[in-house]
Design an enzyme around this catalytic site. Sequence first.
Site, PDB file in Angstrom:
ATOM      1  N   CYS A   1       0.792  -1.236   0.000  1.00 55.42           N
ATOM      2  CA  CYS A   1       0.000   0.000   0.000  1.00 55.42           C
ATOM      3  C   CYS A   1       0.823   1.283   0.000  1.00 55.42           C
ATOM      4  O   CYS A   1       0.725   2.078  -0.935  1.00 55.42           O
ATOM      5  CB  CYS A   1      -0.936  -0.010   1.198  1.00 55.42           C
TER       6      CYS A   1
HETATM    7  C1  UGA Z   1      -1.366   0.324   5.527  1.00 54.59           C
HETATM    8  C2  UGA Z   1      -2.200   1.245   6.423  1.00 54.59           C
HETATM    9  O1  UGA Z   1      -1.692   1.232   7.752  1.00 54.59           O
HETATM   10  C3  UGA Z   1      -3.665   0.825   6.430  1.00 54.59           C
HETATM   11  O2  UGA Z   1      -4.424   1.753   7.183  1.00 54.59           O
HETATM   12  C4  UGA Z   1      -4.168   0.805   4.993  1.00 54.59           C
HETATM   13  O3  UGA Z   1      -5.512   0.351   4.923  1.00 54.59           O
HETATM   14  C5  UGA Z   1      -3.303  -0.126   4.177  1.00 54.59           C
HETATM   15  O4  UGA Z   1      -1.942   0.317   4.223  1.00 54.59           O
HETATM   16  C6  UGA Z   1      -3.820  -0.097   2.761  1.00 54.59           C
HETATM   17  O5  UGA Z   1      -3.780   0.958   2.131  1.00 54.59           O
HETATM   18  O6  UGA Z   1      -4.399  -1.104   2.309  1.00 54.59           O
HETATM   19  P1  UGA Z   1      -0.279  -2.111   5.786  1.00 54.59           P
HETATM   20  O7  UGA Z   1       0.442  -1.789   4.517  1.00 54.59           O
HETATM   21  O8  UGA Z   1      -0.963  -3.422   5.916  1.00 54.59           O
HETATM   22  O9  UGA Z   1      -1.397  -0.981   6.086  1.00 54.59           O
HETATM   23  O10 UGA Z   1       0.789  -2.068   6.951  1.00 54.59           O
HETATM   24  P2  UGA Z   1       1.235  -1.070   8.113  1.00 54.59           P
HETATM   25  O11 UGA Z   1       1.043  -1.755   9.393  1.00 54.59           O
HETATM   26  O12 UGA Z   1       0.644   0.259   7.956  1.00 54.59           O
HETATM   27  O13 UGA Z   1       2.806  -0.988   7.817  1.00 54.59           O
HETATM   28  C7  UGA Z   1       3.321  -0.474   6.594  1.00 54.59           C
HETATM   29  C8  UGA Z   1       4.823  -0.465   6.644  1.00 54.59           C
HETATM   30  O14 UGA Z   1       5.291   0.555   7.516  1.00 54.59           O
HETATM   31  C9  UGA Z   1       5.454  -1.772   7.174  1.00 54.59           C
HETATM   32  O15 UGA Z   1       6.592  -2.081   6.403  1.00 54.59           O
HETATM   33  C10 UGA Z   1       5.824  -1.405   8.591  1.00 54.59           C
HETATM   34  O16 UGA Z   1       6.864  -2.190   9.096  1.00 54.59           O
HETATM   35  C11 UGA Z   1       6.231   0.039   8.430  1.00 54.59           C
HETATM   36  N1  UGA Z   1       6.169   0.838   9.673  1.00 54.59           N
HETATM   37  C12 UGA Z   1       4.989   1.030  10.314  1.00 54.59           C
HETATM   38  C13 UGA Z   1       7.327   1.432  10.169  1.00 54.59           C
HETATM   39  O17 UGA Z   1       8.424   1.280   9.602  1.00 54.59           O
HETATM   40  N2  UGA Z   1       7.236   2.190  11.297  1.00 54.59           N
HETATM   41  C14 UGA Z   1       6.067   2.399  11.947  1.00 54.59           C
HETATM   42  O18 UGA Z   1       6.071   3.138  12.970  1.00 54.59           O
HETATM   43  C15 UGA Z   1       4.914   1.804  11.454  1.00 54.59           C
END
Ligand code: UGA
Length: 431
Positions: free
Chosen positions: A265
Site C-alpha cells: 500500500c
Molecule cells: C497500511 C495502512 O496502515 C492501512 O491503514 C491501509 O488500509 C493499508 O496500508 C492499505 O492501504 O491497504 P499495511 O500496509 O498493511 O497498512 O501495513 P502497516 O502496518 O501500515 O505498515 C506499513 C509499513 O510501515 C510496514 O513495512 C511497517 O513495518 C512500516 N512501519 C509502520 C514502520 O516502519 N514504522 C512504523 O512506525 C509503522
Amino acid sequence: MNISIIGTGYVGLVSGVGLAEKGHQVICVDTDPEKVRSINEGVPPIFEKGLAPLLEDLVEDGRLVATTDTVSAVKDTDVTFICVGTPSKPDGSIDTSFLKGASNDVADGLDAKGRYHMVVVKSTVVPGTTEDITRSALERKGFRAGEDFGLGMNPEFLREGVALNDFRYPDRIVIGGLDDKSKKILSTLYENFDVPLVVTDIKTAEMIKYASNALLATKISFANEVSRMCEKIGIDVYDVMDGVGSDHRVKRDFLNAGVGFGGSCFPKDLKALIYFSRAQGIEPRILDSVVRVNEQQPIHTVNVLEDMMGRLTGKKVAILGLAFKADTDDVRESRAIPMVKELRRRGARVVGYDPQAADNFAEVVDNFEPVESVEEALTGADGCILQTDWDEFKGLVEDDFMVMADPVVLDGRRVLNPDDLPRIKYRAIGR
Ligand code: UGA
C-alpha cells in the site's frame, strides 16, 4: 443486506467475512476458480490472523459463499462492493484495468427492468476514478446514476496481519456517496458498527484514503530521518519519538524508525499520489522526499551493519524476517528485497528465514534459498539483521546467537533488549 464482493484479495475477503459476521448475507466473487473453491471449503487463500476459523463458521452457516460468476452474484444481491487490485504502472499511476473489467461485469448483472442496485468502489483509486470508470461503465450500458443505481466510494483502512480486527473496530468509516440515497444506503449498511461515519462526496472519500496513507508514510520517513541524526549524536530516536508522540496533536503511532516501510500500500499509493499531483500541475515535494528517505533506509541499514562488521565481502549475513512486516506472508516491497540486493552487491552471502513468507520471498528474489529455522540462518553467520518483529524473534535469547561465527546483530525493528545480550555486538537502527 445481500451483498456481493468482487475480488477476494486481502480487502475483499476480509470485508466479506467482516460484513457476513455483522449479519449480512455475502457472495464473494473471484475470477480464480481455485480461490473460489478454497473459500467455499472455508479455507482462506491468504494468511490473515483469525480469518480461517471465522470463514469456516460463516461458510458452514451459509452466510458467505463464493463464485466465479459476477453477473449472477450481482443479480442476487442489492449492494456490490468492488475490491479489485489497482496495481502500479511503471510510471507510478494506477492500472485501472481490473476496475474497468469488474465495472463492466457489474453492469452486465444490473437489472434492465430497473431494480435499484448500489455499487460501491472499495479499491484504492485516485480522485475522479470511481466516476470516470465505474459510473461510466454502468451508464454506457444504459443505466442511470441515481435512478437505476447508486454509487459510492468506501475506502478501507485495514492493516495486513490485523485486518480482521481493524475491520471490526475501525477508527472511522468513510462513505463517499453520489447522492443522499447512496449515502443513506451505505450508512445503514454500517449502522451496527459503533464508530463515527465520515459521510462525504466520492472524490473526497477517494482522496481521504491517499492522504491518510501518505501522512502515515510521512511520519515513518520523518522518524527515519531524525533517527539518522540520533545515531550520529548518540541518542535514541525511540526516546525522542516517545517525547514527540506524547503530544496529542502528533500521536506516537507510526513514528517507529527502522528499516523503512514496505507492503502493497504505502509505496504504491505514494507513487500514485505523486503522479496524480504532477498531473494537476503541483510538484509533490514532501511526498517525493518521503519516498527518497524510504529508499535510502535499507541501504543505510546495510551501511550500519558494515560499520559493525567491516568489509562485507565473503561474509555470511542472516536476515531474520523476509515479509514486509510481522504477522503476514506478504513480501511486496519488503525492505528485505533491496537489503539482499545491496548486501550481495557488496559481496556478502545472504541467507534468510521467515516464519510465513519464505516461499513468497524466494519467488521474487533470484537464487534465494530461504532456510527453515532461525538456528539454520544464524549458524556460522558473521552478521544478522532483524528485519521484522515476529513474535518468534522477540523470544530469542543470547544463546541463540552464539551459533554465529561472530555474534553481530543489527536490530531493524527494536525486537531485542540489549541489556539481555552482554556477549553480543548489538546495535539498533536509530540508537
Ligand atoms: C497500511 C495502512 O496502515 C492501512 O491503514 C491501509 O488500509 C493499508 O496500508 C492499505 O492501504 O491497504 P499495511 O500496509 O498493511 O497498512 O501495513 P502497516 O502496518 O501500515 O505498515 C506499513 C509499513 O510501515 C510496514 O513495512 C511497517 O513495518 C512500516 N512501519 C509502520 C514502520 O516502519 N514504522 C512504523 O512506525 C509503522
